[in-house]
Design a protein around this motif. Structure first.
Motif, short mmCIF file in Angstrom:
data_model
loop_
_atom_site.label_atom_id
_atom_site.label_comp_id
_atom_site.label_asym_id
_atom_site.label_seq_id
_atom_site.Cartn_x
_atom_site.Cartn_y
_atom_site.Cartn_z
N ASN A 179 41.75 32.07 39.55
CA ASN A 179 41.21 32.56 38.48
C ASN A 179 41.15 34.10 38.01
O ASN A 179 41.25 34.81 37.18
N ASN A 185 42.83 36.98 36.46
CA ASN A 185 42.07 37.76 35.25
C ASN A 185 42.76 38.93 35.75
O ASN A 185 42.07 39.88 34.53
N THR A 221 45.63 40.01 33.94
CA THR A 221 45.46 40.07 32.63
C THR A 221 44.94 41.96 32.71
O THR A 221 45.16 42.36 31.27
N ARG A 222 44.11 42.29 33.20
CA ARG A 222 43.45 43.70 33.16
C ARG A 222 44.47 44.83 32.91
O ARG A 222 44.40 45.60 32.86
N ASP A 281 30.90 40.18 35.55
CA ASP A 281 31.93 39.73 35.37
C ASP A 281 31.65 38.11 36.82
O ASP A 281 32.88 36.94 36.62
N LEU A 335 32.58 34.31 36.02
CA LEU A 335 34.92 34.30 36.69
C LEU A 335 33.97 33.01 37.82
O LEU A 335 34.87 31.34 37.25
N HIS A 395 33.46 29.56 34.63
CA HIS A 395 35.31 29.68 34.32
C HIS A 395 35.73 28.67 35.28
O HIS A 395 36.52 28.27 35.37
#
Length: 427
Positions: free
Chosen positions: A269, A273, A276-277, A373, A377, A380
């Motif tokens: 995960n 992420n 994506t960043r 952050d 994470l 999530h």
């Protein structure tokens, strides 16, 4: 003989090449040297991608390159290179290399041990240079003399077929430089290419060679693997070919376990992420990446210490130090990054304390954003931290007076609730 692709047979245009790289190419040619764009820049241009950088190959020796450019510096002992500086842009110029045992090479300065290249400054011809490169798609030359693409190894056809193929015998090439094992995975993930059979089958067989790579060098290689925008796919391929365990044995051991019957998804995960960043042009930090990659062994070791009667924060501090010391056998993490990693880990319990002045002070901590952050994470990925993540997300959006009011009320989360929340299995 090489296959020469004329200007009409490929899509490379000088308009898509850095003007500074073109300037270097023409200066070398005007001085009587052969000058070609080579490597990843040629590969990416042929694929319609924007190259990250532009490298030049030439028959000029490094000292001769320096004589042509006042803005040139020579670097490297293992592999002598010329760097031509144009402000913040650097054009790397490498002299064509020959095989280490070549009697035809103009100059001998090679050092090898157990098949590995320790020092590599044996100069030769463009053809020798092509066969020395790692993969066929990286052995294509754009010749500024006639704007053609020169292909000695069949790289153009491999490029069209979407195939990644090692040049030469896999055992010899991987022993010369075991980092090629990682480069094979990185390029396959980045380009979406398939590995040809010889390249692919040798990955598991020669994975143990990574133990011969200096731990300090592997630190940078891991960043290249996971900060290229394809970290999740790279991670999955590394595990598929049993290479991740060579880099992070403690993490691989942790990931091989299940918790309450469910696989651990935190690393996957976090890498998703990160990808994506990178696509959104947001910043990523090596310390955060390594904190993610080593969190599972740190968490498990800390829990073992807590179960033995230690308090949580000292347990995290001790676990972090132990894991970093053991990981250094594979990858040496510079202290400036390991200190940040430990701060991120050690701030996790403080994020469970959401009341009063301590919570407000935490907002101004220099590592708060990274720790926050990281905490979210974890939430999530299945840990029961969703309420805390939502609380910290909300308080950051408020004005100072509203933050004080929210901190007076606090949150109900406490350190006792760190069990992973998983959906029930179906009967």
């Amino acid at each position: 003989m090489p296959r020469i692709y004329g200007r009409a047979e490929h899509g490379i245009s000088r308009a898509n090449i850095s003007p500074n790289a073109v300037r270097v190419l023409y200066r070398l040619r005007e001085a009587g040297y052969r000058a070609c764009l080579v490597g990843g820049g040629v590969r990416d241009l042929l694929l319609g991608r924007e190259p990250k950088d532009f490298d030049v190959g030439t028959d000029a020796h490094p000292e001769e390159v320096r004589g042509l450019f006042r803005n040139c510096r020579l670097i490297g002992r293992r592999f002598r290179l010329a760097h031509v500086h144009f402000g913040r842009e650097i054009i790397e110029v490498a002299t064509f290399r020959a095989p280490h045992d070549s009697e035809e090479s103009e100059e001998h300065e090679a050092e090898m041990a157990d098949g590995r290249i320790l020092r590599d400054n044996v100069y030769g011809t463009i053809e020798q240079d092509a066969w020395r490169r790692d993969f066929t798609i990286n052995a294509l030359y754009y010749d500024i003399a006639d704007f053609s693409v020169v292909d000695y190894t069949g790289g153009m056809e491999d490029l069209r077929q979407g195939r990644l193929r090692l040049i030469g015998e896999p055992e010899v090439r991987y022993r010369e430089d075991p980092v090629r094992l990682l480069r094979a995975v990185r390029f396959a993930a980045k380009l979406g290419f398939m590995l040809d059979d010889g390249t692919r089958l040798a990955l598991k067989q020669f994975g143990p060679l990574l133990a011969d790579v200096p731990p300090a060098r592997l630190f940078d290689e891991v960043i290249k693997l996971f900060h290229a925008g394809h970290g999740l796919q790279t991670f999955e391929m590394l595990r598929q070919y049993e290479l991740f365990a060579r880099l992070f044995p403690l993490t691989e051991h942790s990931l091989a376990q299940e918790e309450q019957g469910f696989p651990i998804t935190f690393v996957a995960n976090a890498l998703r992420n990160t990808d994506t960043r990178i696509r959104e042009n947001k910043g990523v930090h090596p310390a955060f990446l390594y904190a993610v990659l080593l969190w599972e062994p740190v968490r498990h070791e800390a829990q073992r210490l807590v179960d033995a009667g230690e308090s949580l924060l000292p347990a995290l501090q001790q676990a972090g130090a132990e894991v970093l010391a053991r990981q250094a056998k594979q990858i040496m993490i510079p202290k400036r990054f390991s200190l940040v990693m430990r701060e991120i880990w050690e701030l996790q319990p403080r994020l469970e304390q959401r009341r009063g002045a301590r919570a407000l002070r935490l907002l101004s901590h220099p590592r708060f954003r990274a720790a926050y952050d990281f905490y979210c994470l974890r939430a999530h990925s299945g840990e029961a931290l969703q309420e805390g993540c939502a609380w910290w997300t909300k308080i950051q959006e408020l004005k100072p007076d509203e933050q004080r009011q929210m901190a007076e009320v606090g949150g109900s989360g406490a350190a006792k609730r760190r069990r992973r929340r998983r959906p029930r299995k179906r009967e």
